[in-house]
Scaffold this motif. Sequence first.
Motif, PDB file in Angstrom:
ATOM      1  N   GLU A 151       0.839  -1.188   0.000  1.00 59.84           N
ATOM      2  CA  GLU A 151       0.000   0.000   0.000  1.00 59.84           C
ATOM      3  C   GLU A 151       0.874   1.238   0.000  1.00 59.84           C
ATOM      4  OE1 GLU A 151      -3.553   2.169   2.525  1.00 59.84           O
ATOM      5  OE2 GLU A 151      -2.880   0.182   3.133  1.00 59.84           O
ATOM      6  N   ALA A 152       0.546   2.186  -0.865  1.00 58.58           N
ATOM      7  CA  ALA A 152       1.328   3.412  -0.973  1.00 58.58           C
ATOM      8  C   ALA A 152       0.710   4.538  -0.157  1.00 58.58           C
ATOM      9  CB  ALA A 152       1.460   3.841  -2.427  1.00 58.58           C
ATOM     10  N   THR A 153      -0.557   4.407   0.201  1.00 56.75           N
ATOM     11  CA  THR A 153      -1.251   5.433   0.983  1.00 56.75           C
ATOM     12  C   THR A 153      -1.639   4.831   2.321  1.00 56.75           C
ATOM     13  OG1 THR A 153      -3.359   4.765   0.022  1.00 56.75           O
ATOM     14  CG2 THR A 153      -2.195   6.576  -1.062  1.00 56.75           C
ATOM     15  N   ASN A 154      -1.830   5.675   3.274  1.00 52.59           N
ATOM     16  CA  ASN A 154      -2.312   5.224   4.580  1.00 52.59           C
ATOM     17  C   ASN A 154      -3.705   5.794   4.815  1.00 52.59           C
ATOM     18  OD1 ASN A 154      -0.057   3.712   5.360  1.00 52.59           O
ATOM     19  ND2 ASN A 154       1.048   5.595   5.877  1.00 52.59           N
ATOM     20  N   ARG A 155      -4.590   5.467   3.906  1.00 52.14           N
ATOM     21  CA  ARG A 155      -5.963   5.967   3.984  1.00 52.14           C
ATOM     22  C   ARG A 155      -6.912   4.799   4.132  1.00 52.14           C
ATOM     23  NH1 ARG A 155      -5.753   9.816  -1.282  1.00 52.14           N
ATOM     24  NH2 ARG A 155      -5.684   7.801  -2.274  1.00 52.14           N
TER      25      ARG A 155
END
Length: 168
Positions: A151-155
């Motif tokens: 995962e590149a985002t932490n959303r």
Amino acid sequence: MLAELLRPAPDLRIPGWAVPSARLMGALALARCCRVPNVWLPMSVSLHADRTTAGLAACGREEGWRLWLADTVAETARRERERALSLDRMAEGWHQRVGAKRRNSRTPDLLELLFEEPALTVRRVQKRLGSTFRGAQLLVDELLDTGILREATNRALDRVFIAVDLVP
């Protein structure tokens, strides 16, 4: 023709925008003449990046220019071949990490999709593979577990996943 595009006569005034365009079009012409359509973009990068050697070759004899161009074409083709072989090895490694799947599994399709789109969302996987959102989520989770994706985002919503081996 390529020599004329990339080696204009010294007395001609060439606008600044024409040189990169000539290098790009020269590589395209070279790829078409040699019947190697997949090498024109990397070749244009090589022609554009190697200004010093190209300038030295252009100032010298015609033979020096031809030798430089032949070496550049050969080196670009060698690098592209190595890159293609490395991508093939990467794909084989991914298939081994995922293991044998059912015949109707969409995992191989997702692995192929990663070469087109190394960064994607679950919704994008759903649309591209024509699956349900839950099915796409399961596929992404499977590749996360094997380490192929991260995962590149932490959303919580619209998370973006990237292929670890393709995008640093």
